[in-house]
Design an enzyme around this catalytic site. Structure first.
Site, short mmCIF file in Angstrom:
data_model
loop_
_atom_site.label_atom_id
_atom_site.label_comp_id
_atom_site.label_asym_id
_atom_site.label_seq_id
_atom_site.Cartn_x
_atom_site.Cartn_y
_atom_site.Cartn_z
N HIS A 29 0.88 -1.17 0.00
CA HIS A 29 0.00 0.00 0.00
C HIS A 29 0.92 1.21 0.00
O HIS A 29 1.97 1.19 0.63
CB HIS A 29 -0.89 0.02 1.25
N CYS A 105 -4.43 1.68 -4.75
CA CYS A 105 -3.76 2.81 -4.11
C CYS A 105 -2.48 3.19 -4.83
O CYS A 105 -2.14 4.38 -4.92
CB CYS A 105 -3.47 2.48 -2.64
#
EC number: 3.4.-.-
Length: 201
Positions: A29, A105
């Site tokens: 992430h 993301c």
């Protein structure tokens, strides 16, 4: 303005994870940090609402741990231009448009990095999604195996409802591989308290 990326590891700390990090094959992430705020992208089920949110840098994130920060070139744009770019990107990256393989993301962080600094994020940060798209049959088989193992452990979940689930291999990939079964998994959640609107927090 200084710009950097915070990288969070989504895999548990283990020898396999260390090898994946060394080979650039981990699952990550990312958030883009600018002027003391970290901008990231996640999924939610609110129609027409952004999935982009702002927090303090290195917030506690469930299911992942901070791995490193990567500096990008400085942003030389005036603040009003930076705000316009972030607001426009927040309108493009809605919570419902999130896809683990095609719009995650890292895709948001890369788009923001290119617009603000002219430099993309390191390619290894999103390599696993490109591999997943290149080999969708294998990806779905592995993910279905993982889903089966998870459901064996927790059979209290209601499999008849997939309102909060999201298809991993989306239609564009399925057109080329029609034999791919549907696999759904809960996507990472956006921080609904800190969503970007028409003005920055």
């Amino acid at each position: 303005m200084k710009v950097y990326i915070n990288v969070y590891d989504l895999m548990p700390d283990s020898p396999v994870n260390k090898l994946a990090w060394t080979l650039g094959l981990g699952i990550y992430h990312t958030g883009l940090v600018l002027e003391g705020k970290e901008y990231a992208f996640g999924a939610h089920e609110i129609p027409g609402s952004t999935g982009v949110f702002a927090t303090m840098p290195r917030p506690p994130l469930e299911g992942c741990r901070w791995r490193c920060s990567i500096a990008l070139p400085n942003c030389t744009l005036p603040k009003p231009d930076v705000d316009r770019i972030l607001i426009r990107l927040s309108q493009e990256f809605t919570g419902l448009s999130y896809s683990l393989l095609e719009r995650n993301c890292n895709h948001f962080t890369n788009a923001a990095a290119i617009e603000l600094t002219g430099s993309p994020i390191p390619s290894f940060l999103n390599r696993i999604s490109r591999i997943g798209l290149a080999f969708p049959t294998i990806t779905n088989a592995l993910l279905q195996h993982g889903q089966k193992n998870t459901s064996d452990v927790d059979d209290s979940s209601d499999s008849s409802s997939d309102v909060d689930e999201e298809t991993l291999i989306v239609s564009k990939s399925k057109k080329a591989h029609k034999d791919i079964p549907k696999f759904s998994a809960p996507p990472p959640s956006a921080d609904l308290n800190n969503l970007i609107t028409d003005s920055l927090p």
